[in-house]
Design an enzyme around this catalytic site. Sequence first.
Site, PDB file in Angstrom:
ATOM      1  N   HIS A  16      44.099  34.239  30.564  1.00 28.49           N
ATOM      2  CA  HIS A  16      42.682  34.518  30.900  1.00 28.49           C
ATOM      3  C   HIS A  16      42.015  33.249  31.438  1.00 28.49           C
ATOM      4  O   HIS A  16      41.636  32.375  30.663  1.00 28.49           O
ATOM      5  CB  HIS A  16      41.941  35.014  29.648  1.00 28.49           C
ATOM      6  CG  HIS A  16      40.540  35.486  29.921  1.00 28.49           C
ATOM      7  ND1 HIS A  16      40.061  36.682  29.434  1.00 28.49           N
ATOM      8  CD2 HIS A  16      39.509  34.931  30.608  1.00 28.49           C
ATOM      9  CE1 HIS A  16      38.801  36.840  29.810  1.00 28.49           C
ATOM     10  NE2 HIS A  16      38.440  35.797  30.520  1.00 28.49           N
ATOM     11  N   HIS A  18      39.129  31.612  34.569  1.00 29.88           N
ATOM     12  CA  HIS A  18      38.176  31.746  35.675  1.00 29.88           C
ATOM     13  C   HIS A  18      38.351  30.518  36.561  1.00 29.88           C
ATOM     14  O   HIS A  18      38.105  29.397  36.124  1.00 29.88           O
ATOM     15  CB  HIS A  18      36.738  31.797  35.159  1.00 29.88           C
ATOM     16  CG  HIS A  18      36.482  32.964  34.262  1.00 29.88           C
ATOM     17  ND1 HIS A  18      36.015  34.174  34.722  1.00 29.88           N
ATOM     18  CD2 HIS A  18      36.661  33.131  32.928  1.00 29.88           C
ATOM     19  CE1 HIS A  18      35.901  35.022  33.708  1.00 29.88           C
ATOM     20  NE2 HIS A  18      36.297  34.417  32.603  1.00 29.88           N
ATOM     21  N   LYS A 102      40.527  44.343  35.146  1.00 33.66           N
ATOM     22  CA  LYS A 102      39.559  43.812  34.196  1.00 33.66           C
ATOM     23  C   LYS A 102      38.349  44.725  34.066  1.00 33.66           C
ATOM     24  O   LYS A 102      37.727  45.094  35.058  1.00 33.66           O
ATOM     25  CB  LYS A 102      39.091  42.415  34.653  1.00 33.66           C
ATOM     26  CG  LYS A 102      38.096  41.741  33.726  1.00 33.66           C
ATOM     27  CD  LYS A 102      38.688  41.433  32.347  1.00 33.66           C
ATOM     28  CE  LYS A 102      37.644  40.996  31.323  1.00 33.66           C
ATOM     29  NZ  LYS A 102      37.357  39.571  31.340  1.00 33.66           N
ATOM     30  N   HIS A 139      36.645  43.105  28.371  1.00 33.62           N
ATOM     31  CA  HIS A 139      35.591  42.264  27.780  1.00 33.62           C
ATOM     32  C   HIS A 139      34.891  43.157  26.759  1.00 33.62           C
ATOM     33  O   HIS A 139      34.104  44.027  27.130  1.00 33.62           O
ATOM     34  CB  HIS A 139      34.617  41.762  28.848  1.00 33.62           C
ATOM     35  CG  HIS A 139      33.565  40.850  28.279  1.00 33.62           C
ATOM     36  ND1 HIS A 139      33.539  39.491  28.519  1.00 33.62           N
ATOM     37  CD2 HIS A 139      32.538  41.097  27.425  1.00 33.62           C
ATOM     38  CE1 HIS A 139      32.528  38.950  27.852  1.00 33.62           C
ATOM     39  NE2 HIS A 139      31.903  39.907  27.178  1.00 33.62           N
ATOM     40  N   HIS A 177      39.649  37.603  24.559  1.00 36.03           N
ATOM     41  CA  HIS A 177      38.886  36.594  23.815  1.00 36.03           C
ATOM     42  C   HIS A 177      38.216  37.156  22.560  1.00 36.03           C
ATOM     43  O   HIS A 177      36.984  37.131  22.451  1.00 36.03           O
ATOM     44  CB  HIS A 177      37.876  35.870  24.706  1.00 36.03           C
ATOM     45  CG  HIS A 177      37.105  36.730  25.683  1.00 36.03           C
ATOM     46  ND1 HIS A 177      36.418  37.864  25.314  1.00 36.03           N
ATOM     47  CD2 HIS A 177      36.914  36.607  27.025  1.00 36.03           C
ATOM     48  CE1 HIS A 177      35.845  38.394  26.382  1.00 36.03           C
ATOM     49  NE2 HIS A 177      36.136  37.657  27.423  1.00 36.03           N
ATOM     50  N   ASP A 250      40.126  31.561  28.566  1.00 36.62           N
ATOM     51  CA  ASP A 250      38.799  31.914  29.088  1.00 36.62           C
ATOM     52  C   ASP A 250      38.077  30.674  29.614  1.00 36.62           C
ATOM     53  O   ASP A 250      36.852  30.574  29.527  1.00 36.62           O
ATOM     54  CB  ASP A 250      37.957  32.652  28.037  1.00 36.62           C
ATOM     55  CG  ASP A 250      36.733  33.331  28.651  1.00 36.62           C
ATOM     56  OD1 ASP A 250      36.703  33.528  29.874  1.00 36.62           O
ATOM     57  OD2 ASP A 250      35.797  33.647  27.885  1.00 36.62           O
TER      58      ASP A 250
HETATM   59  C1  NCD Z   1      32.764  33.871  31.799  1.00 39.19           C
HETATM   60  C2  NCD Z   1      32.366  33.307  33.145  1.00 39.19           C
HETATM   61  O1  NCD Z   1      31.616  32.338  33.198  1.00 39.19           O
HETATM   62  O2  NCD Z   1      32.831  33.831  34.173  1.00 39.19           O
HETATM   63  N1  NCD Z   1      31.870  33.345  30.810  1.00 39.19           N
HETATM   64  C3  NCD Z   1      32.115  33.243  29.477  1.00 39.19           C
HETATM   65  O3  NCD Z   1      31.205  32.872  28.732  1.00 39.19           O
HETATM   66  N2  NCD Z   1      33.305  33.516  28.980  1.00 39.19           N
HETATM   67  C4  NCD Z   1      32.773  35.347  31.839  1.00 39.19           C
HETATM   68  C5  NCD Z   1      33.446  35.963  30.648  1.00 39.19           C
HETATM   69  O4  NCD Z   1      34.662  35.920  30.515  1.00 39.19           O
HETATM   70  O5  NCD Z   1      32.736  36.501  29.794  1.00 39.19           O
HETATM   71 ZN    ZN Z   2      36.457  35.307  30.803  1.00 38.40          ZN
END
Ligand code: NCD
Ligand code: ZN
Length: 347
Positions: A16, A18, A102, A139, A177, A250
């Site tokens: 996971h 970003h 997702k 999520h 998460h 995450d």
């Molecule tokens: C994530 C993001 O910033 O894209 N933020 C977070 O707090 N984890 C989005 C997500 O996974 O909820």
């Molecule tokens: Zn995330």
Amino acid sequence: MSDTDRLTIRRPDDWHVHFRDGAMLDAVVPFTARQFGRAIVMPNLVPPVTTVAAAAEYRERIMAAVPDGVDFTPLMTAYLTDDTDPDELARGHADGVFTAVKLYPAGATTNSASGVTDLKHARPALARMQEIGMPLLVHGEVTDANVDVFDREAVFIDKVMTGLLADFPALKVVFEHVTTKDAVDFVAAHDGPIAATITAHHLVINRTDIFRGGIRPHLYCLPIAKREVHRQALRAAAASGGPKFFLGTDTAPHAVAAKETACGCAGIFSAPTALEAYVQVFDEMEALANFEAFASLNGPAFYGLPANEAQVTLERAPSEVPATVESADGETVQPFQAGETLPWRLA
Ligand code: NCD
Ligand code: ZN
């Protein structure tokens, strides 16, 4: 060095992440690629990644940011919306572009405005995914503004997750998460193909840490960290090495200016030293023997992929977490545990 000072395991994966796009992507990808063989890449760009073509192009941009000589494979995901075409998902899956899908409840978190407003709209897509064995990554938070932010995950289990699993009993589901004992217990007890990812930061901080001596925007993420009893449940689940729990950082970079402001963004950037943070937790739990299962074996087994062939060694030696990371366009990001010295490092 004794046995407990060095740990050699199959190369881990991060289930996971970003990566964002543009200069931020270029700045953050090398950190993940240094530690992990593969990563599940979240599709919450603006606009979201909903088509095979968009995911294939995004994958190219990620690959272009991987340093020379580093072996790293991004695994792409499709962003589920109210009108996702099941054929597009199936085509992307068959072509090896989409590894998973997702689900963001609309409005749950950063860049989730295009998410699903009611799961009934997604039924055709979910039915097709179940048929072809394509995992759904969830999520797991309700978005009702009247539900206390610390209760949104537990309420999601009753209001959404239970019905989803009953309606699609053979669908592979990752409860992403997880932050509560409720979610850990639910996943452990459920008989079907469900698993959960656990972040490093939720193993390290509880909700009190967010307010230690003042408000700490760099510890704000969604789902938000919970009480200590929940952190302890997450640590026990991870340290068990049980097949339903695996590593997913995450890592979610936001510019410092977007975090340190009147209405700061949710997301913790843990990529620079995520593996070092996790292994420290396993060491504290006296569970180093289970670290390989959590970091390198359980994830691929759930996704139906082979574990990585390569190996990595972690050693008990100090590693410095960078104070900041800069992108080429002048943005600054502050990592989780910025400036701290961690007791383990990737050799
Ligand atoms: C994530 C993001 O910033 O894209 N933020 C977070 O707090 N984890 C989005 C997500 O996974 O909820
Ligand atoms: Zn995330």
